[in-house]
Design an enzyme around this catalytic site. Structure first.
Site, PDB file in Angstrom:
ATOM      1  N   SER A 134      46.495  39.058  49.172  1.00  0.00           N
ATOM      2  CA  SER A 134      47.806  39.389  48.208  1.00  0.00           C
ATOM      3  C   SER A 134      48.607  40.059  48.889  1.00  0.00           C
ATOM      4  CB  SER A 134      47.100  39.980  47.078  1.00  0.00           C
ATOM      5  OG  SER A 134      48.101  40.548  46.330  1.00  0.00           O
ATOM      6  N   LYS A 147      41.156  43.833  48.037  1.00  0.00           N
ATOM      7  CA  LYS A 147      41.724  42.890  48.797  1.00  0.00           C
ATOM      8  C   LYS A 147      41.792  43.369  50.311  1.00  0.00           C
ATOM      9  CE  LYS A 147      42.048  39.386  45.991  1.00  0.00           C
ATOM     10  NZ  LYS A 147      41.322  38.157  46.333  1.00  0.00           N
ATOM     11  N   TYR A 156      42.072  46.877  42.300  1.00  0.00           N
ATOM     12  CA  TYR A 156      42.142  45.300  42.599  1.00  0.00           C
ATOM     13  C   TYR A 156      42.715  45.201  43.908  1.00  0.00           C
ATOM     14  CZ  TYR A 156      44.230  40.673  43.050  1.00  0.00           C
ATOM     15  OH  TYR A 156      44.734  39.733  43.612  1.00  0.00           O
ATOM     16  N   ARG A 188      60.673  39.803  42.875  1.00  0.00           N
ATOM     17  CA  ARG A 188      59.337  39.169  43.599  1.00  0.00           C
ATOM     18  C   ARG A 188      59.765  37.860  44.349  1.00  0.00           C
ATOM     19  NH1 ARG A 188      58.441  43.795  42.254  1.00  0.00           N
ATOM     20  NH2 ARG A 188      56.775  44.528  40.955  1.00  0.00           N
ATOM     21  N   ILE A 246      44.641  28.829  40.748  1.00  0.00           N
ATOM     22  CA  ILE A 246      45.043  28.530  42.368  1.00  0.00           C
ATOM     23  C   ILE A 246      43.829  27.522  42.906  1.00  0.00           C
ATOM     24  CG2 ILE A 246      45.527  29.241  44.694  1.00  0.00           C
ATOM     25  CD1 ILE A 246      46.349  32.042  43.217  1.00  0.00           C
ATOM     26  N   LYS A 306      41.095  39.365  38.943  1.00  0.00           N
ATOM     27  CA  LYS A 306      42.131  39.855  39.533  1.00  0.00           C
ATOM     28  C   LYS A 306      43.241  40.423  38.774  1.00  0.00           C
ATOM     29  CE  LYS A 306      44.402  35.564  37.643  1.00  0.00           C
ATOM     30  NZ  LYS A 306      45.342  34.626  37.806  1.00  0.00           N
ATOM     31  N   PHE A 318      38.227  31.790  46.569  1.00  0.00           N
ATOM     32  CA  PHE A 318      39.198  32.337  45.770  1.00  0.00           C
ATOM     33  C   PHE A 318      38.424  33.281  44.649  1.00  0.00           C
ATOM     34  CE2 PHE A 318      40.911  27.710  46.385  1.00  0.00           C
ATOM     35  CZ  PHE A 318      42.335  28.254  46.673  1.00  0.00           C
ATOM     36  N   ASN A 368      49.376  39.278  31.732  1.00  0.00           N
ATOM     37  CA  ASN A 368      49.929  40.508  32.394  1.00  0.00           C
ATOM     38  C   ASN A 368      51.266  40.113  33.040  1.00  0.00           C
ATOM     39  OD1 ASN A 368      47.616  42.464  31.908  1.00  0.00           O
ATOM     40  ND2 ASN A 368      46.409  40.910  32.945  1.00  0.00           N
ATOM     41  N   TYR A 390      49.104  35.797  49.448  1.00  0.00           N
ATOM     42  CA  TYR A 390      49.953  35.246  48.409  1.00  0.00           C
ATOM     43  C   TYR A 390      50.968  36.294  48.101  1.00  0.00           C
ATOM     44  CZ  TYR A 390      45.699  32.404  48.049  1.00  0.00           C
ATOM     45  OH  TYR A 390      44.619  31.676  48.292  1.00  0.00           O
ATOM     46  N   PHE A 391      52.230  35.637  47.732  1.00  0.00           N
ATOM     47  CA  PHE A 391      53.033  36.636  46.973  1.00  0.00           C
ATOM     48  C   PHE A 391      52.663  35.918  45.292  1.00  0.00           C
ATOM     49  CE2 PHE A 391      55.218  39.625  50.063  1.00  0.00           C
ATOM     50  CZ  PHE A 391      54.455  39.026  50.869  1.00  0.00           C
TER      51      PHE A 391
END
Ligand code: NAD
Ligand code: UFG
Length: 337
Positions: free
Chosen positions: A125, A154, A150, A232, A12, A85, A81, A199, A178-179
């Protein structure tokens, strides 16, 4: 503005650098290259047709290194960032995840305030909503129970920054939830470059398409969704990148604390993504239905109206462009960078 971009060599971050420069900003990247390659920054400079992106290879937990960066540069804001993750890995290595993500951010925030840089955009997230109480998810939907370390980092880091801004209102804190970012820069020169077995859905699909993996496992077809597979809110990474430029404008207006969902507002199932990918790219993706993956939820998509109203930001790309650009990147770079 001159922006410190932590983790800027990643997926990103690299796309965001392009949109920052296009909007007239400049940036310096701090990244330890744990999950990225310096080549990404070389390619970003190539796309922008500039000599280079200023880069310091350092770990944000390294206070001395960060102090040096801040003593030799002046930043108007930081886009943060840097972090680990991988959801599954975080379950296996909780201490490493808590240590990296929490300590890294603590050191960063402390050094920032010592140098009077009190503007931050944080990569949060959709995972903070857990199994969401409201669909489509609005920002006032209560945060949920995260099923992995994780996600916990966040959620906890959001709280840390909320408390910090409350204690010192000179801070501007923008939390971007973020989606599901997919896609790649339309040039096909930068994109997502996962280590080992992917993943996430889209990198797995593109690796099947390029012949690196035999077939996709679809994790469950008995969810309460239109075709039984998980739904999603996929968002093109270039749209995600422009959201950061819009968030900087909010910081310029001294927004204080703000939280935004960054998605398209559309929910697509795993099979919608597979079928669109096959149609747009004229390819066949073999797949097999597998058991549900632990910790997955049925449906997750947002209402992005707040970002549109307050930031003037709205996603421009649809699923077809996301599938086209993901494949364009993978096809041109079968082994990543
Ligand atoms: P990425 O792994 O490609 O980028 C993260 C970068 O941070 C990498 O370049 C890595 O080397 C660097 N990094 C990690 N720990 C560091 C440290 N201690 N010091 C310096 N650099 C460090 O990931 P991404 O997909 O670009 O994600 C960027 C951010 O967005 C992350 O915080 C991630 O948690 C968050 N996010 C990502 C997604 C997603 O699906 N990709 C979804 C929601 C939120
Ligand atoms: N899926 C498969 N097969 C795969 C991979 C995924 O069927 O090989 C399915 C999943 O079960 C899910 C959907 O595809 O239904 C999306 O899965 P991803 O792993 O791509 O994404 P997640 O929604 O599970 O999670 C991602 C990031 C998280 C982030 C979240 C919300 O990995 O870090 O999006 O932003 F928190």
């Amino acid at each position: 503005m001159n922006i410190l971009v932590t983790g800027g060599a990643g997926f990103i971050g690299s796309h965001t650098l392009i949109e920052l420069y296009k909007a007239g900003h400049t940036a310096l990247v701090v990244d330890n290259l744990y999950n990225s390659k310096e080549e990404a920054l070389t390619r970003v400079a190539g796309i922008l047709d500039i000599d280079h992106i200023p880069f310091v290879k350092a770990d944000i937990r390294d206070r001395e290194a960060l102090e040096k960066v801040f003593s030799t540069n002046t930043f108007d804001a930081c886009i943060h960032f840097a972090g680990l993750k991988a959801v599954g890995e975080s379950v296996a290595k909780p201490l490493e995840y808590y240590e990296n993500n929490m300590n890294g951010t603590f050191v960063l925030l402390d050094v920032m305030r010592r140098h009077n840089c009190k503007n931050i955009i944080f990569s949060s997230s959709a995972t903070v909503y857990g199994d969401p109480a409201i669909i489509p998810i609005t920002e006032d939907c209560p945060k949920g129970q995260c099923t992995n370390p994780y996600g916990q980092t966040k959620s906890m880091l959001e709280q840390v920054m909320i408390d910090l801004q409350k204690a010192d209102t000179e801070w501007n804190v923008v939390l971007l939830r973020y989606f599901n970012p997919i896609g790649a820069h339309p040039s096909g020169r930068i994109g997502e470059n996962p280590n080992g077995i992917p993943n996430n859905l889209m990198p797995y699909i593109t690796q099947v398409a390029v012949g690196k993996r035999e077939s996709l496992g679809v994790f469950g077809n008995d969810y309460p969704t239109h075709d039984g597979t998980g739904v999603r809110d996929y968002i093109h990474v270039v749209d995600l990148a422009t959201a950061h430029v819009a968030a900087l404008q909010a910081i310029e207006r001294k927004q204080g604390l703000a939280v935004y969902n960054i998605g398209t507002g559309h929910g697509y199932s795993v099979l919608d993504v597979v079928n669109t990918f096959m149609k747009v790219n004229n390819l066949t993706i073999p797949y097999q239905i597998k058991p549900r993956r632990a910790g997955d939820i049925a449906t997750c998509y947002c209402n992005p109206a707040k970002a549109e109203k307050e930031l003037g930001w709205k996603a421009q790309y649809g699923l077809e462009e996301m599938c086209r650009d993901s494949w364009n990147w993978q096809r041109n770079n079968p082994n990543g960078y």
